[in-house]
Design an enzyme around this catalytic site. Structure first.
Site, PDB file in Angstrom:
ATOM      1  N   VAL A  46       0.828  -1.205   0.000  1.00 46.87           N
ATOM      2  CA  VAL A  46       0.000   0.000   0.000  1.00 46.87           C
ATOM      3  C   VAL A  46       0.865   1.258   0.000  1.00 46.87           C
ATOM      4  CG1 VAL A  46      -1.788   1.282   1.225  1.00 46.87           C
ATOM      5  CG2 VAL A  46      -1.889  -1.209   1.125  1.00 46.87           C
TER       6      VAL A  46
ATOM      7  N   ARG B   5      13.247  -0.794   4.372  1.00 43.05           N
ATOM      8  CA  ARG B   5      13.969  -1.019   3.118  1.00 43.05           C
ATOM      9  C   ARG B   5      13.223  -0.324   1.984  1.00 43.05           C
ATOM     10  NH1 ARG B   5      11.302  -5.597   4.589  1.00 43.05           N
ATOM     11  NH2 ARG B   5      13.093  -6.275   5.799  1.00 43.05           N
TER      12      ARG B   5
ATOM     13  N   LYS C  15      -6.860  -1.095   9.806  1.00 42.22           N
ATOM     14  CA  LYS C  15      -8.159  -1.428  10.416  1.00 42.22           C
ATOM     15  C   LYS C  15      -8.015  -1.916  11.846  1.00 42.22           C
ATOM     16  CE  LYS C  15      -7.712  -5.633   7.743  1.00 42.22           C
ATOM     17  NZ  LYS C  15      -6.631  -5.062   6.895  1.00 42.22           N
TER      18      LYS C  15
ATOM     19  N   VAL D 279     -11.122   0.222   5.611  1.00 40.15           N
ATOM     20  CA  VAL D 279     -12.283  -0.639   5.357  1.00 40.15           C
ATOM     21  C   VAL D 279     -12.545  -0.725   3.863  1.00 40.15           C
ATOM     22  CG1 VAL D 279     -14.748  -0.978   5.755  1.00 40.15           C
ATOM     23  CG2 VAL D 279     -13.315  -0.051   7.583  1.00 40.15           C
TER      24      VAL D 279
ATOM     25  N   GLY E 129     -10.822  -1.319   1.157  1.00 39.67           N
ATOM     26  CA  GLY E 129      -9.913  -0.835   0.129  1.00 39.67           C
ATOM     27  C   GLY E 129     -10.377   0.432  -0.545  1.00 39.67           C
TER      28      GLY E 129
ATOM     29  N   GLU F  42      -2.890 -15.257   3.580  1.00 45.47           N
ATOM     30  CA  GLU F  42      -1.597 -15.311   4.255  1.00 45.47           C
ATOM     31  C   GLU F  42      -1.227 -16.754   4.581  1.00 45.47           C
ATOM     32  OE1 GLU F  42       0.219 -12.682   4.726  1.00 45.47           O
ATOM     33  OE2 GLU F  42      -1.260 -11.129   4.232  1.00 45.47           O
TER      34      GLU F  42
ATOM     35  N   ASP G 185     -10.431 -10.265  10.573  1.00 48.97           N
ATOM     36  CA  ASP G 185     -10.254  -9.126   9.674  1.00 48.97           C
ATOM     37  C   ASP G 185     -11.590  -8.422   9.427  1.00 48.97           C
ATOM     38  OD1 ASP G 185      -8.589  -7.743   7.352  1.00 48.97           O
ATOM     39  OD2 ASP G 185     -10.443  -8.459   6.426  1.00 48.97           O
TER      40      ASP G 185
ATOM     41  N   LYS H 140     -13.155  -4.476  10.546  1.00 48.81           N
ATOM     42  CA  LYS H 140     -13.826  -3.543   9.619  1.00 48.81           C
ATOM     43  C   LYS H 140     -15.255  -3.256  10.072  1.00 48.81           C
ATOM     44  CE  LYS H 140     -11.026  -5.410   5.853  1.00 48.81           C
ATOM     45  NZ  LYS H 140     -11.014  -6.329   4.685  1.00 48.81           N
TER      46      LYS H 140
ATOM     47  N   GLY I 181      -5.438  -4.503  -2.386  1.00 46.39           N
ATOM     48  CA  GLY I 181      -4.547  -4.251  -3.514  1.00 46.39           C
ATOM     49  C   GLY I 181      -3.854  -2.921  -3.365  1.00 46.39           C
TER      50      GLY I 181
END
Length: 433
Positions: free
Chosen positions: A14, A46, A103, A130, A132, A188, A199, A203, A300
């Site tokens: 992001v 990095r 979130k 929330v 995207g 993940e 998750d 939200k 994304g």
């Protein structure tokens, strides 16, 4: 006018997307704000080759961004809660406005962060936390501000929706599709947050606070995952005219607020039912506007960056506005927040899908229906399937019932010697106004 100086903490997916959008659309953004937005400082462990940071000051210590006197807005994109909380509170104490896509941070520590921000006269924006790129929070807090919100129901985790879609369309088991989702980068290595509802609960906590004007109360959200859903459930739901979706549901019942995340049967003809793959969608029912639906990419790099940059633009516009005249963090002024109670799951009333396996003996079904009747539960439809390994699968749909009564009935049914105790139940929502 002088440029708005932005500091970005975190240069992952992001973070790099945010840099790219700010640079690519710099001219248009400046026209919207009335002055340029300048990335003046980046804090990251990095560099990320996905974005060009030549000419931008970079620190390996993210707290250097939070204390940089040149920075007007700190953009927190590091994720997690502990370090992120410390970073944001440090930035607030140093007079920085905050934009975050985190979130978990807002759901778990938002009340504390908002109080600190108010005391220091700065703003906190978190649209990207929330769904995207879907502008759901601004829509709730501003676009639908004239409405009393009756309920919100949404597919707010793309991983879970991808899994359920592939189970239905491909006839594949949960574990197989989960492993595919992990290989594609949708899930993940540890998928718990996605498939068990954590998750989505983060939200939903935020959505409900803005919808109903209640404090953030993540600990009171009921969570149930999708890992027990089988192909048999998916097929049976289809036979009854439903699809299974992993929904976050917030509802104002008039005597309390429901906050729950769980697998849900919804009618095939509803708009949410048609949302497939990794896409997100949220339905809102307001007393004036009626039902509306927001659909789009829930994750994304650039979809999320779209929301992050929108918040930066809004803050850039508002920097010269008195703090007390800006839109409140959760859409309602702090002294106007409601103390409506959050209902426990036992207090929720809905219809149910039940799947159980029983011995092929006389009187078994009669005992089950008697227990249901004793607990005020009536059956809407029932299907008895072919015997499997000496047990008869029975699938039924009930009429609306209080969850506490259903729990009592299922405990009594599971205690019967003639019933396998691995009973599956899934809540049903018709999403009517």
């Amino acid at each position: 006018m002088n440029a708005v100086k932005v500091g970005i903490a975190g240069l992952g997916t992001v973070g790099s997307g945010t840099v790219n959008v700010l640079q690519r659309n710099a001219g248009e953004i400046a026209r919207r704000v009335g002055r340029p937005i300048e990335i003046a400082h980046i804090g990251a462990r990095r560099d990320n080759p996905a974005c060009d940071i030549n000419g931008i000051r970079v620190s390996r210590d993210i707290f250097a961004v939070a204390t940089d006197p040149e920075i007007d807005i700190l953009v927190e994109l590091i994720g997690g809660t502990d370090t992120a909380r410390e970073l944001v509170l440090t930035a607030i104490k140093n007079g920085k406005h905050i934009v975050t896509a985190n979130k978990a941070l807002i759901a778990e520590h938002g009340n504390e962060i908002f109080q600190a921000a108010h005391q220091n006269g700065v703003d906190v924006a978190f649209e990207a936390a929330v769904a995207g790129g879907i502008p759901i929070l601004k829509s709730l807090g501003e676009g639908l501000a004239a409405n009393h919100i009756n309920w919100v129901a949404g597919i707010i985790n793309g991983t879970g929706n991808y899994i359920l879609t592939e189970m239905e369309q491909g006839g594949r088991a949960f574990q197989e599709v989960l492993e595919e989702a992990q290989s594609l980068g949708y899930a993940e290595a540890d998928p718990t947050f996605d498939v068990e509802g954590v998750d989505a609960a983060h939200k939903l906590t935020i959505i409900a606070s803005i919808a109903f004007g209640i404090p953030l109360q993540f600990s009171k959200v009921y969570m149930e995952g999708i890992s027990r859903i089988t192909i048999e459930d998916v097929k049976s739901a289809a036979q009854f005219g439903y699809r299974i979706k992993h929904l976050g549901i917030a509802k104002d019942t008039g005597h309390g607020i429901e906050l729950r995340v769980h697998p849900t049967l919804i009618p095939r003809e509803t708009m949410l039912s048609a949302v497939n793959g990794v896409m997100n969608a949220i339905m809102i029912d307001g007393d004036a506007v009626g039902p509306t639906m927001f659909y789009g990419a829930g994750a994304g790099a650039e979809p999320t960056a779209s929301a992050v940059v929108a918040d930066i633009i809004e803050m850039g516009r508002a920097l010269t506005v008195d703090h007390d005249e800006r839109v409140p963090y959760l859409g309602f002024h702090a002294d106007q927040m409601s103390d409506d109670p959050i209902l426990t799951i036992d207090d929720v009333s809905c219809s149910f899908y039940l799947r159980l396996h029983v011995q092929d003996k006389p009187g078994v079904l009669a005992n089950i229906t008697r227990i249901l009747s004793d607990n005020h539960i009536s059956i809407e439809a029932m299907v008895q399937k072919e015997t499997e390994e000496g047990l008869v699968p029975i699938v039924m749909m009930t009429h609306k019932v209080l969850e506490g009564d259903m729990n009592a009935a299922l405990a009594a049914i599971a205690a019967l010697d003639t019933v396998d105790n691995s009973i599956m139940r899934i809540r049903v929502e018709t999403l009517d106004a």
